[in-house]
Design a protein around this motif. Structure first.
Motif: not given
Length: 146
Positions: A28-35, A65-73, A137-145
């Protein structure tokens, strides 16, 4: 037809689509994003079992084909690690699903263990995990603690 993009504003519709494709219900706590587009969903990332430090992740696609993109990842990892502030993600993959195991390792997930005979096919379920600082897949500066 419009070009595929990230879908953020229809979580119930995305979860329903993923449930139909995957054949399993989500917590019930599921969240989602789509492509894709709202008229042509191609893939959905489902995040459930939120603990404050971790969530379980599922990637469901139509396999066209094309179901996965770098933007979606990138969006798929940004959502739990940056927006959600989680320290890790966990994925459970049937040992028999070699393609999914290979894809998860390519994404940077590491094998952490096995749930013996935990898969629907009677085989093992492989426990895979990724720490926020291991995410490629995400910038290291976005990963600050946080």
């Amino acid at each position: 037809m419009s070009a595929p993009g990230i879908i953020l504003d229809e979580p119930d519709r995305l979860i329903a689509w993923a449930t139909k494709q995957f054949g399993l219900d989500f917590f019930s706590d599921a969240r989602a994003i789509g492509w894709g587009t709202l008229d042509d969903i191609r893939a959905v990332a489902i995040y459930e079992r939120w603990t404050g430090t971790d969530c379980s992740v599922h990637l469901v696609s139509d396999q066209r084909p094309g179901w996965l993109s770098r933007r979606f990842i990138a969006a798929g990892f940004t959502y739990p690690f940056v927006v959600g502030g989680l320290h890790r993600m966990t994925g459970l993959v049937p040992a028999s699903n070699k393609r999914a195991l290979r894809l998860n390792r390519h994404f940077g997930f590491r094998i952490e263990g096995a749930l013996r005979r935990g898969a629907n096919d009677g085989g093992d379920m492989i426990v895979m995990g990724m720490l926020r600082e291991e995410c490629p897949f995400i910038a290291k500066d976005m990963l600050h603690e946080q």
